[in-house]
Design a protein around this motif. Structure first.
Motif, mmCIF file in Angstrom:
data_model
loop_
_atom_site.group_PDB
_atom_site.id
_atom_site.type_symbol
_atom_site.label_atom_id
_atom_site.label_comp_id
_atom_site.label_asym_id
_atom_site.label_seq_id
_atom_site.Cartn_x
_atom_site.Cartn_y
_atom_site.Cartn_z
ATOM 1 N N PRO A 20 -15.518 -73.653 88.848
ATOM 2 C CA PRO A 20 -16.169 -74.821 88.698
ATOM 3 C C PRO A 20 -16.777 -74.964 87.279
ATOM 4 N N PRO A 21 -17.115 -76.146 86.684
ATOM 5 C CA PRO A 21 -17.425 -76.255 85.312
ATOM 6 C C PRO A 21 -18.918 -75.537 84.989
ATOM 7 N N ALA A 22 -18.944 -74.922 83.977
ATOM 8 C CA ALA A 22 -19.976 -74.285 83.423
ATOM 9 C C ALA A 22 -21.287 -75.457 83.372
ATOM 10 N N PRO A 23 -22.503 -74.879 83.499
ATOM 11 C CA PRO A 23 -23.610 -75.715 83.380
ATOM 12 C C PRO A 23 -23.922 -76.196 81.877
ATOM 13 N N GLU A 24 -24.436 -77.165 81.616
ATOM 14 C CA GLU A 24 -24.694 -77.542 80.314
ATOM 15 C C GLU A 24 -25.818 -76.980 79.637
ATOM 16 N N ILE A 25 -26.797 -76.639 80.498
ATOM 17 C CA ILE A 25 -28.136 -75.970 80.328
ATOM 18 C C ILE A 25 -28.309 -74.607 81.054
ATOM 19 N N PRO A 26 -28.863 -73.723 80.098
ATOM 20 C CA PRO A 26 -29.093 -72.337 80.760
ATOM 21 C C PRO A 26 -29.838 -72.526 81.995
ATOM 22 N N ALA A 27 -29.793 -71.451 83.043
ATOM 23 C CA ALA A 27 -30.778 -71.652 84.336
ATOM 24 C C ALA A 27 -32.258 -71.275 83.854
ATOM 25 N N LEU A 28 -32.418 -70.427 82.800
ATOM 26 C CA LEU A 28 -33.829 -70.273 82.431
ATOM 27 C C LEU A 28 -34.566 -71.350 81.909
ATOM 28 N N ASP A 29 -33.748 -72.338 81.022
ATOM 29 C CA ASP A 29 -34.227 -73.611 80.526
ATOM 30 C C ASP A 29 -34.561 -74.554 81.695
ATOM 31 N N VAL A 30 -33.697 -74.633 82.882
ATOM 32 C CA VAL A 30 -34.007 -75.501 83.949
ATOM 33 C C VAL A 30 -35.218 -75.245 84.597
ATOM 34 N N LEU A 31 -35.490 -73.657 84.795
ATOM 35 C CA LEU A 31 -36.517 -73.279 85.187
ATOM 36 C C LEU A 31 -37.993 -73.452 84.642
ATOM 37 N N GLY A 33 -38.258 -76.433 83.241
ATOM 38 C CA GLY A 33 -38.421 -77.906 83.244
ATOM 39 C C GLY A 33 -37.507 -78.848 82.347
ATOM 40 N N THR A 34 -36.471 -78.175 81.859
ATOM 41 C CA THR A 34 -35.414 -78.960 80.992
ATOM 42 C C THR A 34 -34.898 -79.569 82.110
ATOM 43 N N SER A 35 -34.142 -80.780 82.077
ATOM 44 C CA SER A 35 -33.294 -81.481 82.714
ATOM 45 C C SER A 35 -31.682 -81.879 81.959
ATOM 46 N N GLY A 36 -30.920 -81.893 82.539
ATOM 47 C CA GLY A 36 -29.477 -82.380 81.853
ATOM 48 C C GLY A 36 -29.286 -83.832 81.983
ATOM 49 N N THR A 37 -28.293 -84.056 81.517
ATOM 50 C CA THR A 37 -27.807 -85.695 81.448
ATOM 51 C C THR A 37 -26.397 -85.661 82.003
ATOM 52 N N THR A 38 -25.605 -84.480 82.435
ATOM 53 C CA THR A 38 -24.287 -84.744 83.067
ATOM 54 C C THR A 38 -24.559 -85.055 84.786
ATOM 55 N N PRO A 39 -24.160 -86.049 85.113
ATOM 56 C CA PRO A 39 -24.044 -86.455 86.781
ATOM 57 C C PRO A 39 -23.651 -85.054 87.512
ATOM 58 N N VAL A 40 -24.023 -85.193 88.451
ATOM 59 C CA VAL A 40 -23.491 -84.105 89.322
ATOM 60 C C VAL A 40 -22.095 -84.643 90.492
ATOM 61 N N GLY A 41 -21.430 -83.770 90.482
ATOM 62 C CA GLY A 41 -20.161 -83.794 91.094
ATOM 63 C C GLY A 41 -20.315 -84.154 92.608
ATOM 64 N N ASP A 42 -19.442 -84.550 93.310
ATOM 65 C CA ASP A 42 -19.406 -84.677 94.629
ATOM 66 C C ASP A 42 -18.539 -84.001 95.633
ATOM 67 N N GLY A 43 -18.669 -84.024 96.852
ATOM 68 C CA GLY A 43 -17.683 -83.452 97.694
ATOM 69 C C GLY A 43 -17.287 -81.865 97.345
ATOM 70 N N PRO A 44 -16.091 -81.432 97.357
ATOM 71 C CA PRO A 44 -15.808 -80.074 97.071
ATOM 72 C C PRO A 44 -16.296 -79.774 95.714
ATOM 73 N N THR A 45 -16.283 -80.524 94.679
ATOM 74 C CA THR A 45 -16.578 -79.893 93.479
ATOM 75 C C THR A 45 -18.034 -79.496 93.425
ATOM 76 N N LEU A 46 -19.125 -80.242 94.011
ATOM 77 C CA LEU A 46 -20.493 -79.783 94.087
ATOM 78 C C LEU A 46 -20.477 -78.867 95.109
ATOM 79 N N LEU A 47 -19.941 -78.578 96.213
ATOM 80 C CA LEU A 47 -19.929 -77.506 97.082
ATOM 81 C C LEU A 47 -19.449 -76.177 96.470
#
Length: 68
Positions: A20-31, A33-47
């Motif tokens: 799966p593609p690497a996240p654009e934002i580190p997990a600690l930043d998300v925790l 409150g930072t949010s990203g701009t990349t849309p979420v994949g769907d189907g098998p990619t999201l899972l």
């Protein structure tokens, strides 16, 4: 030894993307409150991303130290 994977009669197998593609934002930043701009994949990619990034170490086994 039993088969480590469960299979159910009549249920199709879904092939998930292996890398799966690497996240654009580190997990600690998300925790924090930072949010990203990349849309979420769907189907098998999201899972695949959900399962890959939610896997964690759930236990640690200490190795005995052998002394001679």
């Amino acid at each position: 030894m039993p088969d480590p994977f469960r299979s159910y009669e009549g249920v199709p197998v879904l092939d998930l993307p292996a890398d799966p593609p690497a996240p654009e934002i580190p997990a600690l930043d998300v925790l924090l409150g930072t949010s990203g701009t990349t849309p979420v994949g769907d189907g098998p990619t999201l899972l695949s991303q959900l399962l890959f990034y939610s896997a964690a170490i759930s236990g640690v086994q200490a190795c005995p130290v052998y002394r001679m």
